[in-house]
Design an enzyme around this catalytic site. Structure first.
Site, PDB file in Angstrom:
ATOM      1  CG  ASP A 190      -2.099   0.944   1.270  1.00 33.72           C
ATOM      2  OD1 ASP A 190      -3.168   0.571   0.629  1.00 33.72           O
ATOM      3  OD2 ASP A 190      -2.036   1.957   1.740  1.00 33.72           O
ATOM      4  CG  ASP A 224      -5.712  -5.619  -3.270  1.00 38.08           C
ATOM      5  OD1 ASP A 224      -6.709  -5.106  -3.117  1.00 38.08           O
ATOM      6  OD2 ASP A 224      -4.394  -4.757  -3.082  1.00 38.08           O
ATOM      7  CG  HIS A 243      -5.207  -3.583  -0.007  1.00 36.49           C
ATOM      8  ND1 HIS A 243      -4.514  -3.111  -1.072  1.00 36.49           N
ATOM      9  CD2 HIS A 243      -5.112  -2.556   0.864  1.00 36.49           C
ATOM     10  CE1 HIS A 243      -4.087  -2.252  -0.747  1.00 36.49           C
ATOM     11  NE2 HIS A 243      -4.317  -1.607   0.218  1.00 36.49           N
TER      12      HIS A 243
END
Length: 304
Positions: free
Chosen positions: A120, A245, A274
């Site tokens: 991320d 994801d 995710h």
């Protein structure tokens, strides 16, 4: 003078699976960065870099196993997150500022021979750091992240960006729960909420989605410079994206085709959503070990 919120320590008492003592480093502007620092000080450091809207707690199921594998784990909270200081003025934050803050933190600890483990926003920041100071990094394990350089925003991301900016409520623990396949307990959800007891303390968590360089964005030139550096990065670069994801699916192909170091390792598919640290921590730690082994192999060949 920068106005800063510092989450009270009692918010972090008795969190599940979180026995780690806090450590702090002061960087420019008097900002205090918190990090978990576990394992032998002389061991190879693994920099576990969290993203949005989480904090180092995300890595709680990976820290112990990585230490047991012989690494020193350093897991900071980004400025604005976790136990780190949280500037209250939205204008204090930018993509470039966060990269600069974390660069100062790495230099303050004088970390070298680092394996970056990122996902991320940890990827957006961590890969810029690799590009800026490649001599400090031995390799990368990248999961569910990227380094966008002005591509159109996927629909799922555009919806998330709008929600983060305009929703009257921003339930951080429930947001993390929604991004994991595993069922998080109420205590775990509360632990993700712990750093953010007030509306004002969530300013970074709410603003960072708008900084992602998708579409026309001030950071695109910096991203292109970073990609140019990564296209010369020939140390082990392992992609370990998850199979569930929707936001980052397929993003590993950019790295495996453009980063020379990606040819040094066997890439992995992890199982989960995710927030893969919640769903497949063992797989992510195995990827870190692969990078460490490949880095040893690469350095021994270089000195042979």
């Amino acid at each position: 003078m920068m106005r800063v919120y510092r989450t009270p320590d009692d918010r972090f008492a008795d969190l599940p699976d979180w026995p780690y003592a806090p450590n702090y480093v002061e960087i420019a502007d008097g900002l205090r960065v918190h990090q978990v620092d576990e394992g032998a000080s002389e061991a190879q450091p693994v920099l576990m870099l969290h993203g949005e809207p989480t904090w180092a707690y995300l890595y709680r199921h990976m820290i112990g196993p990585a230490v047991d594998a012989g690494f020193r784990v350093v897991a900071p909270d980004l400025i604005g997150f976790g136990r780190s200081d949280k500037p209250l003025d939205r204008a204090a934050y930018s993509y470039a500022a966060q990269v600069a803050w974390m660069r100062q933190w790495i230099e303050a600890l004088d970390l070298k021979d680092i394996i970056l483990a990122c996902q991320d926003w940890g990827s957006l920041i961590g890969l810029r750091l690799v590009a800026e100071m490649p001599e400090r990094f031995a390799g990368v394990a990248l999961s569910n992240g990227g380094l966008p350089e002005g591509q159109p925003a996927p629909r799922a991301f555009a919806i998330w960006r709008a929600f983060s900016r305009y929703s009257p409520v921003f339930p951080i623990g429930k947001i993390v729960k929604a991004g994991a396949k595993r069922e998080l307990s109420a205590a775990e959800i509360a632990a993700y909420d712990a750093p953010f007891p007030t509306r004002a303390s969530k300013v970074a968590a709410r603003v960072y989605p708008s900084f992602v360089p998708l579409g026309d964005n001030i950071a695109v030139p910096d991203q292109k410079r970073a990609w140019a550096a990564l296209e010369a990065f020939d140390k082990p670069f392992l992609c370990c994206f998850s199979d569930g994801d929707p936001i980052t699916r397929g993003g590993d192909a950019l790295f495996t085709s453009r980063v020379p170091g990606a040819a040094r390792v066997t890439h992995r598919t992890l199982h989960g959503g995710h927030f893969i640290q919640e769903d497949d921590p063992a797989g992510f730690v195995a990827a870190i070990r692969d990078v460490g082994n490949a880095a040893i192999h690469a350095s021994s060949k270089a000195t042979a």
